[in-house]
Design a protein around this motif. Structure first.
Motif, mmCIF file in Angstrom:
data_model
loop_
_atom_site.group_PDB
_atom_site.id
_atom_site.type_symbol
_atom_site.label_atom_id
_atom_site.label_comp_id
_atom_site.label_asym_id
_atom_site.label_seq_id
_atom_site.Cartn_x
_atom_site.Cartn_y
_atom_site.Cartn_z
ATOM 1 N N MET A 1 0.660 -1.036 -0.017
ATOM 2 C CA MET A 1 -0.016 -0.047 -0.115
ATOM 3 C C MET A 1 0.967 1.073 0.031
ATOM 4 N N GLY A 2 0.582 2.247 -0.614
ATOM 5 C CA GLY A 2 1.196 3.581 -0.769
ATOM 6 C C GLY A 2 0.506 4.441 -1.564
ATOM 7 N N ASP A 3 1.331 5.570 -1.733
ATOM 8 C CA ASP A 3 0.631 6.927 -2.495
ATOM 9 C C ASP A 3 1.498 6.432 -3.995
ATOM 10 N N ILE A 4 0.640 6.917 -5.087
ATOM 11 C CA ILE A 4 1.397 7.050 -6.466
ATOM 12 C C ILE A 4 2.103 8.308 -6.548
ATOM 13 N N ASN A 18 -4.084 10.782 4.893
ATOM 14 C CA ASN A 18 -5.382 11.571 4.218
ATOM 15 C C ASN A 18 -6.481 10.795 4.984
ATOM 16 N N GLY A 19 -6.201 10.222 6.022
ATOM 17 C CA GLY A 19 -7.546 9.695 6.565
ATOM 18 C C GLY A 19 -8.177 8.270 6.174
ATOM 19 N N ASP A 20 -7.599 7.706 5.058
ATOM 20 C CA ASP A 20 -8.183 6.682 4.487
ATOM 21 C C ASP A 20 -7.683 5.296 4.757
ATOM 22 N N MET A 21 -6.856 5.050 6.099
ATOM 23 C CA MET A 21 -6.223 3.934 6.596
ATOM 24 C C MET A 21 -7.470 2.908 6.795
ATOM 25 N N GLU A 22 -8.388 3.365 7.508
ATOM 26 C CA GLU A 22 -9.485 2.281 7.755
ATOM 27 C C GLU A 22 -10.221 1.608 6.443
ATOM 28 N N ALA A 23 -10.592 2.727 5.792
ATOM 29 C CA ALA A 23 -11.139 2.234 4.472
ATOM 30 C C ALA A 23 -10.442 1.368 3.878
#
Length: 73
Positions: A1-4, A18-23
Motif C-alpha cells: 500500500m502506498g501513494d502514487i 489523508n485519513g483513508d487507512m481504515e477504509a
C-alpha cells in the motif's frame, strides 16, 4: 500500500495522512476474505515498508478483522 508518485510508481514510504487507512484496510480484509473462500488452504503474508508500519497495519487489520467478523455473525 502506498501513494502514487509523480512518475506513476507506488511510494511505500510516503506519509499522506489523508485519513483513508481504515477504509483501505477494510477493503483489504474484504478481498482477503473472498480470496480464502476460493483458496482455503492458502496463506497471506503482509509486510509493511518499515517495522513500525508493519506493526501499525497489524493492529489496524486486527481491529478491522474483528469488525468484519462481528458483521458476519
Amino acid at each position: 500500500m502506498g501513494d502514487i508518485d509523480e512518475s506513476g510508481d507506488i511510494d511505500v514510504f510516503s506519509k499522506s495522512n489523508n485519513g483513508d487507512m481504515e477504509a483501505v484496510l477494510a477493503t483489504v480484509i474484504n478481498i482477503i476474505t473472498h480470496f480464502f473462500k476460493h483458496y482455503p488452504d492458502a496463506k497471506v503474508y503482509v509486510k509493511g515498508s518499515t517495522p513500525a508500519r508493519t506493526r501499525l497495519n497489524q493492529i489496524a487489520a486486527e481491529q478491522e478483522l474483528k469488525n468484519f467478523e462481528e458483521t458476519q455473525e
